[in-house]
Motif scaffolding. Structure first.
Motif, PDB file in Angstrom:
ATOM      1  N   GLU A   1       0.832  -1.200   0.000  1.00  0.00           N
ATOM      2  CA  GLU A   1       0.000   0.000   0.000  1.00  0.00           C
ATOM      3  C   GLU A   1       0.867   1.250   0.000  1.00  0.00           C
ATOM      4  OE1 GLU A   1      -4.067  -1.273   2.269  1.00  0.00           O
ATOM      5  OE2 GLU A   1      -2.275  -1.132   3.517  1.00  0.00           O
ATOM      6  N   ILE A   2       1.979   1.200   0.731  1.00  0.00           N
ATOM      7  CA  ILE A   2       2.916   2.323   0.731  1.00  0.00           C
ATOM      8  C   ILE A   2       3.476   2.530  -0.671  1.00  0.00           C
ATOM      9  CG2 ILE A   2       5.107   3.201   1.644  1.00  0.00           C
ATOM     10  CD1 ILE A   2       4.538   1.578   4.192  1.00  0.00           C
ATOM     11  N   ARG A   3       3.874   1.434  -1.312  1.00  0.00           N
ATOM     12  CA  ARG A   3       4.441   1.545  -2.659  1.00  0.00           C
ATOM     13  C   ARG A   3       3.418   2.107  -3.639  1.00  0.00           C
ATOM     14  NH1 ARG A   3       6.107  -3.664  -1.251  1.00  0.00           N
ATOM     15  NH2 ARG A   3       4.831  -4.655  -2.877  1.00  0.00           N
ATOM     16  N   ALA A   4       2.175   1.662  -3.521  1.00  0.00           N
ATOM     17  CA  ALA A   4       1.132   2.170  -4.413  1.00  0.00           C
ATOM     18  C   ALA A   4       0.908   3.666  -4.188  1.00  0.00           C
ATOM     19  CB  ALA A   4      -0.172   1.404  -4.199  1.00  0.00           C
TER      20      ALA A   4
ATOM     21  N   GLU B   1       9.371  -0.268   3.772  1.00  0.00           N
ATOM     22  CA  GLU B   1      10.274   0.784   3.321  1.00  0.00           C
ATOM     23  C   GLU B   1       9.424   1.974   2.873  1.00  0.00           C
ATOM     24  OE1 GLU B   1      13.411   0.180   3.814  1.00  0.00           O
ATOM     25  OE2 GLU B   1      12.966  -1.895   4.370  1.00  0.00           O
ATOM     26  N   GLY B   2       9.874   3.165   3.191  1.00  0.00           N
ATOM     27  CA  GLY B   2       9.127   4.358   2.803  1.00  0.00           C
ATOM     28  C   GLY B   2       8.186   4.864   3.873  1.00  0.00           C
ATOM     29  N   ALA B   3       8.006   4.095   4.954  1.00  0.00           N
ATOM     30  CA  ALA B   3       7.152   4.546   6.056  1.00  0.00           C
ATOM     31  C   ALA B   3       7.927   5.514   6.950  1.00  0.00           C
ATOM     32  CB  ALA B   3       6.668   3.363   6.877  1.00  0.00           C
TER      33      ALA B   3
ATOM     34  N   ALA C   1       8.720   0.103  -8.928  1.00  0.00           N
ATOM     35  CA  ALA C   1       7.562   0.928  -8.563  1.00  0.00           C
ATOM     36  C   ALA C   1       7.444   1.073  -7.049  1.00  0.00           C
ATOM     37  CB  ALA C   1       6.288   0.309  -9.124  1.00  0.00           C
ATOM     38  N   GLY C   2       7.281   2.302  -6.616  1.00  0.00           N
ATOM     39  CA  GLY C   2       7.031   2.580  -5.211  1.00  0.00           C
ATOM     40  C   GLY C   2       8.242   2.607  -4.317  1.00  0.00           C
ATOM     41  N   LYS C   3       9.427   2.425  -4.877  1.00  0.00           N
ATOM     42  CA  LYS C   3      10.619   2.342  -4.031  1.00  0.00           C
ATOM     43  C   LYS C   3      11.110   3.709  -3.585  1.00  0.00           C
ATOM     44  CE  LYS C   3      15.306   0.442  -3.858  1.00  0.00           C
ATOM     45  NZ  LYS C   3      16.353  -0.325  -4.589  1.00  0.00           N
ATOM     46  N   ASN C   4      11.083   4.680  -4.481  1.00  0.00           N
ATOM     47  CA  ASN C   4      11.701   5.973  -4.210  1.00  0.00           C
ATOM     48  C   ASN C   4      10.787   7.092  -4.689  1.00  0.00           C
ATOM     49  OD1 ASN C   4      13.306   8.266  -4.008  1.00  0.00           O
ATOM     50  ND2 ASN C   4      15.144   7.270  -4.823  1.00  0.00           N
TER      51      ASN C   4
END
Length: 383
Positions: A95-98, A174-176, A355-358
């Protein structure tokens, strides 16, 4: 991760301990509302709920095996414009990546948002979760969680996690801003929260959390899980390729499609306000159907099903985050996730993109790169 905090579980279940943590977050001056998966009393359907009253956190299921929808789209709706306060959203890694992809597409903003991510062992497809709920009642989510984080998957006697989850190689958030670490820590007396961004560190100061030391067991358990999932992912891609490597096989693959468009609706990165398939472009005149039938002797109805899926692949393969919601929404059990994940893997690898990494990395086709695909356009050695 510069700071780690311990959250004591005590006699609570994992969801209850996380719920107490979310209560602290909501009671802080920084946050006006929390978006979290929630199960109403006496119901087994778990869906995101936007909560402003801490008392309503009773029933929060932040690590439930239920995954009825990808909440990135809900966060997009809440952040496209100012909501009047900061929202803390509890999200799975996919969900974070999306949501990261949606922000890149100007469909959301991180400005008044704190993302709280959780380690994710996977989720069940809707029908399987309902079976689990029927078997274990109100303890279904707790049963899944207690077994999932101890051995990486639910009990062998319970339904298997969704195909997309079995092939997920990004199970940590990752990304949170704040990451809730669960892998490798159960059974045990605590879970841990990690600050992963300056915004997350600022929340640590506000919440007065008990400082801790990052448990290496979490990283080891996550690496072991990723290794197993990577092998399963490559096997899945190989099997899917073999099943779809020509047009006849591909048509057979989609033979059960009834053009319900559920997959399009469920996909978190399929964001167009008006889809070409919802216009009259494919609303053919009766004589056209008769011509097709006359030319071939018969024509399958509805038409354009294969073209629909090929169009979706072209539109979203660079942004697909492998959440599997397309398959979860399909009423006829078409293995959509396996195919879309396989296509996305090839497309994103071709562009050197994930997708969604950075959040700062522009998506493919959004920018021009002078040296990109020289062998395709016929430019060699800069000449």
């Amino acid at each position: 991760m510069s700071r780690t905090a311990d959250i004591n579980i005590g006699n609570s279940q994992i969801a209850g301990a996380i719920g107490e943590f979310l209560k602290k977050v909501l009671e802080s001056d920084e946050v006006a509302a929390v978006l979290v998966p929630h199960c109403p009393a006496e119901k087994d359907m778990i869906l995101p709920r936007l909560i402003t009253d801490p008392a309503h956190l009773q029933g929060a299921e932040p690590v439930s095996p239920a995954f009825a929808l990808n909440a990135a789209r809900m966060v997009s709706r809440l952040t496209r414009q100012s909501a009047g306060g900061t929202i803390a959203a509890v999200l799975r890694p996919c969900e974070i990546r999306a949501f990261v992809e949606l922000v890149k597409l100007n469909q959301g903003s991180t400005e008044n948002l704190i993302i709280i991510g959780t380690d994710c062992p996977g989720a069940l497809q809707n029908a399987d979760f309902f079976d689990l709920a029927e078997k274990h009642g109100n303890n279904a989510a707790a049963h899944f969680v207690e077994t999932a984080f101890s051995d990486g998957q639910a009990s062998a006697q319970d339904p298997k996690i969704a195909p997309a989850c079995r092939a997920c190689t990004q199970p940590t958030p990752e990304g949170a801003d704040l990451a809730i670490g669960l892998f490798g820590l159960q059974p045990g007396p605590k879970i841990q929260v990690y600050a992963q961004t300056p915004r997350g560190e600022a929340m640590f100061e506000k919440l007065d959390l008990e400082e801790g030391k990052a448990d290496e067991k979490r990283q080891t358990a996550a690496q072991d899980l990723i290794a197993r999932r990577s092998k399963a992912r490559q096997e899945m891609i190989a099997q899917t390729h073999a099943a779809t490597d020509n047009m006849k096989k591909l048509a057979d693959y989609f033979s059960r499609c009834v053009n319900c468009y559920n997959c399009r609706t469920a996909c978190p990165v399929c964001y167009c306000r008006e889809c070409v398939f919802a216009t009259d472009v494919f609303d053919h005149e009766p004589v056209q159907y008769m011509k097709w039938a006359g030319r071939r002797g018969s024509v399958k109805m509805p038409t354009d099903t294969l073209f629909f899926h090929l169009t979706r692949m072209a539109h979203i393969s660079t942004a697909c985050v492998s959440c599997g919601q397309c398959a979860n929404a399909c009423p006829n059990g078409i293995p959509l996730a396996e195919l879309f994940i396989s296509v996305a893997e090839q497309t994103q690898s071709a562009f050197g993109y994930q997708a969604g990494k950075n959040l700062d990395e522009q998506p493919p086709l959004a920018v021009f790169q002078e040296n990109e695909f020289q062998e395709v356009v016929g430019i060699e050695n800069g000449s």
